[in-house]
Design a protein around this motif. Structure first.
Motif, PDB file in Angstrom:
ATOM      1  N   GLN A 163       6.207  -8.162   9.643  1.00  0.00           N
ATOM      2  CA  GLN A 163       6.699  -7.383   8.385  1.00  0.00           C
ATOM      3  C   GLN A 163       5.740  -6.062   8.276  1.00  0.00           C
ATOM      4  O   GLN A 163       4.782  -6.058   7.698  1.00  0.00           O
ATOM      5  CB  GLN A 163       6.650  -8.229   7.249  1.00  0.00           C
ATOM      6  CG  GLN A 163       7.228  -7.504   5.795  1.00  0.00           C
ATOM      7  CD  GLN A 163       7.266  -8.469   4.613  1.00  0.00           C
ATOM      8  OE1 GLN A 163       8.025  -9.510   4.834  1.00  0.00           O
ATOM      9  NE2 GLN A 163       6.692  -8.045   3.463  1.00  0.00           N
ATOM     10  N   HIS A 164       6.160  -5.263   9.016  1.00  0.00           N
ATOM     11  CA  HIS A 164       5.440  -3.946   9.084  1.00  0.00           C
ATOM     12  C   HIS A 164       5.783  -3.181   7.576  1.00  0.00           C
ATOM     13  O   HIS A 164       6.320  -2.169   7.756  1.00  0.00           O
ATOM     14  CB  HIS A 164       5.801  -3.144  10.088  1.00  0.00           C
ATOM     15  CG  HIS A 164       4.754  -2.025  10.561  1.00  0.00           C
ATOM     16  ND1 HIS A 164       3.323  -2.372  11.306  1.00  0.00           N
ATOM     17  CD2 HIS A 164       4.788  -0.615  10.291  1.00  0.00           C
ATOM     18  CE1 HIS A 164       2.910  -1.190  11.376  1.00  0.00           C
ATOM     19  NE2 HIS A 164       3.507  -0.264  10.754  1.00  0.00           N
ATOM     20  N   SER A 165       4.916  -3.765   6.610  1.00  0.00           N
ATOM     21  CA  SER A 165       5.263  -3.380   5.099  1.00  0.00           C
ATOM     22  C   SER A 165       4.059  -2.729   4.594  1.00  0.00           C
ATOM     23  O   SER A 165       3.107  -3.031   4.920  1.00  0.00           O
ATOM     24  CB  SER A 165       6.012  -4.330   4.288  1.00  0.00           C
ATOM     25  OG  SER A 165       5.068  -5.435   4.193  1.00  0.00           O
ATOM     26  N   ALA A 166       4.417  -2.095   3.291  1.00  0.00           N
ATOM     27  CA  ALA A 166       3.311  -1.734   2.409  1.00  0.00           C
ATOM     28  C   ALA A 166       2.370  -2.809   1.958  1.00  0.00           C
ATOM     29  O   ALA A 166       1.359  -2.871   1.845  1.00  0.00           O
ATOM     30  CB  ALA A 166       3.886  -1.242   1.283  1.00  0.00           C
ATOM     31  N   GLU A 167       3.219  -4.121   1.596  1.00  0.00           N
ATOM     32  CA  GLU A 167       2.771  -5.220   1.206  1.00  0.00           C
ATOM     33  C   GLU A 167       1.597  -5.954   2.027  1.00  0.00           C
ATOM     34  O   GLU A 167       0.626  -6.466   1.733  1.00  0.00           O
ATOM     35  CB  GLU A 167       3.710  -6.366   0.729  1.00  0.00           C
ATOM     36  CG  GLU A 167       3.174  -7.641   0.220  1.00  0.00           C
ATOM     37  CD  GLU A 167       4.231  -8.590   0.010  1.00  0.00           C
ATOM     38  OE1 GLU A 167       3.989  -9.346  -0.974  1.00  0.00           O
ATOM     39  OE2 GLU A 167       5.323  -8.603   0.785  1.00  0.00           O
ATOM     40  N   ALA A 168       2.000  -5.871   3.595  1.00  0.00           N
ATOM     41  CA  ALA A 168       1.178  -6.251   4.378  1.00  0.00           C
ATOM     42  C   ALA A 168      -0.178  -5.404   4.667  1.00  0.00           C
ATOM     43  O   ALA A 168      -1.096  -6.026   4.739  1.00  0.00           O
ATOM     44  CB  ALA A 168       1.955  -6.275   5.630  1.00  0.00           C
ATOM     45  N   TYR A 169      -0.007  -4.142   4.392  1.00  0.00           N
ATOM     46  CA  TYR A 169      -1.423  -3.399   4.509  1.00  0.00           C
ATOM     47  C   TYR A 169      -1.948  -3.653   3.429  1.00  0.00           C
ATOM     48  O   TYR A 169      -3.081  -3.617   3.293  1.00  0.00           O
ATOM     49  CB  TYR A 169      -0.772  -2.026   4.509  1.00  0.00           C
ATOM     50  CG  TYR A 169      -0.390  -1.340   5.925  1.00  0.00           C
ATOM     51  CD1 TYR A 169      -1.313  -1.551   7.012  1.00  0.00           C
ATOM     52  CD2 TYR A 169       0.756  -1.037   6.241  1.00  0.00           C
ATOM     53  CE1 TYR A 169      -0.992  -0.955   8.337  1.00  0.00           C
ATOM     54  CE2 TYR A 169       1.137  -0.548   7.458  1.00  0.00           C
ATOM     55  CZ  TYR A 169       0.219  -0.482   8.483  1.00  0.00           C
ATOM     56  OH  TYR A 169       0.529  -0.154   9.848  1.00  0.00           O
ATOM     57  N   VAL A 170      -1.255  -3.818   1.922  1.00  0.00           N
ATOM     58  CA  VAL A 170      -2.283  -4.096   0.831  1.00  0.00           C
ATOM     59  C   VAL A 170      -3.121  -5.460   1.216  1.00  0.00           C
ATOM     60  O   VAL A 170      -4.278  -5.601   0.799  1.00  0.00           O
ATOM     61  CB  VAL A 170      -1.241  -4.424  -0.419  1.00  0.00           C
ATOM     62  CG1 VAL A 170      -2.030  -4.919  -1.436  1.00  0.00           C
ATOM     63  CG2 VAL A 170      -0.834  -2.947  -0.626  1.00  0.00           C
ATOM     64  N   ASP A 171      -2.302  -6.474   1.637  1.00  0.00           N
ATOM     65  CA  ASP A 171      -3.225  -7.772   1.924  1.00  0.00           C
ATOM     66  C   ASP A 171      -4.123  -7.407   2.776  1.00  0.00           C
ATOM     67  O   ASP A 171      -5.333  -7.916   2.606  1.00  0.00           O
ATOM     68  CB  ASP A 171      -1.875  -8.843   2.567  1.00  0.00           C
ATOM     69  CG  ASP A 171      -1.029  -9.182   1.610  1.00  0.00           C
ATOM     70  OD1 ASP A 171      -1.197  -9.056   0.216  1.00  0.00           O
ATOM     71  OD2 ASP A 171       0.170  -9.518   2.007  1.00  0.00           O
ATOM     72  N   LEU A 172      -4.020  -6.682   3.778  1.00  0.00           N
ATOM     73  CA  LEU A 172      -5.196  -6.468   4.806  1.00  0.00           C
ATOM     74  C   LEU A 172      -6.232  -5.795   4.183  1.00  0.00           C
ATOM     75  O   LEU A 172      -7.355  -5.827   4.053  1.00  0.00           O
ATOM     76  CB  LEU A 172      -4.679  -5.434   5.788  1.00  0.00           C
ATOM     77  CG  LEU A 172      -3.953  -6.296   7.051  1.00  0.00           C
ATOM     78  CD1 LEU A 172      -3.418  -5.111   8.139  1.00  0.00           C
ATOM     79  CD2 LEU A 172      -5.280  -7.094   8.170  1.00  0.00           C
ATOM     80  N   ALA A 173      -5.941  -4.693   3.256  1.00  0.00           N
ATOM     81  CA  ALA A 173      -6.939  -3.914   2.436  1.00  0.00           C
ATOM     82  C   ALA A 173      -7.867  -4.731   1.538  1.00  0.00           C
ATOM     83  O   ALA A 173      -8.992  -4.717   1.483  1.00  0.00           O
ATOM     84  CB  ALA A 173      -6.251  -2.793   1.680  1.00  0.00           C
ATOM     85  N   ASN A 174      -7.127  -5.824   1.025  1.00  0.00           N
ATOM     86  CA  ASN A 174      -7.765  -6.698   0.105  1.00  0.00           C
ATOM     87  C   ASN A 174      -8.621  -7.413   0.922  1.00  0.00           C
ATOM     88  O   ASN A 174      -9.889  -8.105   0.444  1.00  0.00           O
ATOM     89  CB  ASN A 174      -6.785  -7.533  -0.876  1.00  0.00           C
ATOM     90  CG  ASN A 174      -6.413  -6.740  -1.840  1.00  0.00           C
ATOM     91  OD1 ASN A 174      -7.147  -6.275  -2.797  1.00  0.00           O
ATOM     92  ND2 ASN A 174      -5.106  -6.670  -2.242  1.00  0.00           N
ATOM     93  N   TYR A 175      -8.250  -8.220   2.014  1.00  0.00           N
ATOM     94  CA  TYR A 175      -8.930  -9.083   3.022  1.00  0.00           C
ATOM     95  C   TYR A 175     -10.060  -8.217   3.373  1.00  0.00           C
ATOM     96  O   TYR A 175     -11.322  -8.739   3.274  1.00  0.00           O
ATOM     97  CB  TYR A 175      -8.103  -9.309   4.248  1.00  0.00           C
ATOM     98  CG  TYR A 175      -8.831 -10.218   5.138  1.00  0.00           C
ATOM     99  CD1 TYR A 175      -9.534 -11.199   4.798  1.00  0.00           C
ATOM    100  CD2 TYR A 175      -8.814  -9.718   6.429  1.00  0.00           C
ATOM    101  CE1 TYR A 175     -10.274 -11.830   6.037  1.00  0.00           C
ATOM    102  CE2 TYR A 175      -9.475 -10.352   7.569  1.00  0.00           C
ATOM    103  CZ  TYR A 175     -10.068 -11.481   7.323  1.00  0.00           C
ATOM    104  OH  TYR A 175     -10.611 -11.990   8.494  1.00  0.00           O
TER     105      TYR A 175
END
Length: 321
Positions: free
Chosen positions: A202-214
C-alpha cells in the motif's frame, strides 16, 4: 375501536413521523457542519436531535466524535456511552467508545489511565467480536495488545493472533501490526521487513506516516523526516495523514516548511472525514508560526480555531501565551 381512539392513534402517528423527520433533518445538518469543521455549530445541532430523541445513536456517536476532536474527553465518553447503550451490538459505536476511553487515558495521569484500561480493552475486544471483518477494530485491538502490559490483558501473543485475521482483509494493516510486534520484541530486522511490506502493498501516505513514527521511536531523525515529507507528498487529498506527518515534523522540530505546507494544504481542502480537524490544524499551524516568531500570524490561527470551537482548550491556552 371507537372514532376518538382511532383519531388519537392517527394524531400520535403523525406527530411521531414529524418528529422523526425533524430529527433526520437535524442530524443531516449536524453532519454537514461537522464535515466543515464547524464544531460548535455541529454540536448545537446534534444536541437538538438528542434532546428530541435521546435514543438517536447516530447523533450521540457524532457528538462523541465532535467532542473528541477538541479533546473534551468526558463529554466524548458520555456521548459514546449513550450511543453504545442505545445499540450495544453495533461494532462502530463500541469501537468509538474504546477510542474515547483511550484518548482520555492517554491524557490522564498514570493512575487514572490504569483504572480505565479494562474498559478500553473490553470495548476494543467487543468491537472486534461484533464485527470480525472490521479492519479498524482489529487494528486498534492489535495496537492495544502490543502496548498494554500483560497484567491488564495486553501481550504480543494476543497481537500475533490478529495478524492472520487481518491479512485477508488488509495486508497493509497486517504488515503494520507485524512491524509493531517485532519492534516491541526488539527484533529490528523483522520490524524493518514488516514496515517495508506495508509500504510495498500500500504505497500510501498512511504507510509513510507509519514509517516516520517507527523511525522517530528509534531516533533515526533523518529517516523519520524523509518519510514524513514523503507522506505529505503522497497525500494528494491533503487529509488526516498530512496532519499526522506534520505532527511528526513539529515534534522533532524539523522541516517546519514542509509541516506548514501540510497544514495549510489540509485547511485549504474539503475533507471527507466525518469531522474535519480544522480547529486542530489551526492550532498546530499557530504553534509553528509562534516558534518562528510570527506572533501576529499565530494569534490569527488561534482565533480561527476558536471561531470554529470556542471551548477548545488548546486554542485558548495558546492564545493566552
Amino acid at each position: 375501536m371507537n372514532r376518538l381512539l382511532r383519531a388519537s392513534i392517527g394524531l400520535w402517528s403523525l406527530l411521531f413521523a414529524a418528529n422523526m423527520t425533524a430529527s433526520a433533518q437535524g442530524l443531516a445538518a449536524a453532519r454537514s457542519l461537522a464535515h466543515q469543521g464547524k464544531i460548535d455549530a455541529a454540536i448545537a445541532e446534534a444536541q437538538k436531535v438528542t434532546s428530541a430523541t435521546p435514543q438517536s445513536a447516530d447523533a450521540q456517536e457524532l457528538l462523541c466524535k465532535l467532542h473528541g476532536s477538541i479533546d473534551q474527553f468526558d463529554e466524548a465518553i458520555a456521548a459514546c456511552e449513550a450511543a453504545h447503550s442505545a445499540q450495544p451490538g453495533n461494532a462502530a459505536y463500541t469501537l468509538e467508545l474504546a477510542r474515547a476511553y483511550g484518548a482520555k487515558a492517554d491524557h490522564a495521569g498514570p493512575f487514572t489511565g490504569m483504572r480505565m484500561v479494562g474498559r478500553i480493552r473490553d470495548n476494543f475486544e467487543g468491537a472486534a467480536r461484533q464485527d470480525p471483518k472490521n479492519v479498524d477494530a482489529l487494528s486498534d485491538l492489535g495496537e492495544f495488545y502490543v502496548n498494554a502490559p500483560g497484567v491488564v490483558g495486553g501481550g504480543l501473543d494476543h497481537a500475533r493472533q490478529l495478524v492472520s485475521q487481518l491479512k485477508p482483509l488488509s495486508p497493509a494493516r497486517a504488515a503494520r501490526l507485524e512491524g509493531m510486534i517485532a519492534a516491541k520484541a526488539g527484533d529490528t530486522t523483522a520490524a524493518d521487513a514488516a514496515y517495508g511490506r506495508e509500504l510495498a502493498v500500500q504505497h500510501s501516505a498512511e504507510a509513510y506516516v507509519d514509517l516516520a513514527n517507527y523511525d522517530r521511536k528509534r531516533k533515526l531523525w533523518d529517516q523519520a523526516e524523509q518519510n514524513a515529507v514523503l507522506a505529505i507528498q503522497q497525500d494528494g487529498a491533503r487529509g488526516p495523514d498530512s496532519i499526522d506527518a506534520a505532527r511528526v515534523l513539529i515534534d522533532m522540530k524539523r522541516n517546519s516548511a514542509a509541516a506548514e505546507k501540510a497544514l495549510r494544504g489540509y485547511l485549504a481542502h474539503e475533507q471527507v472525514s466525518a469531522v474535519a480537524q480544522y480547529a486542530r490544524a489551526h492550532v498546530m499551524l499557530g504553534q509553528l508560526l509562534q516558534q518562528r516568531g510570527d506572533n501576529a500570524g499565530a494569534e490569527d490561527q488561534f482565533k480561527q480555531a476558536l471561531a470554529l470551537a470556542g471551548d477548545y482548550s488548546a486554542a485558548r491556552k495558546a492564545l493566552r501565551k
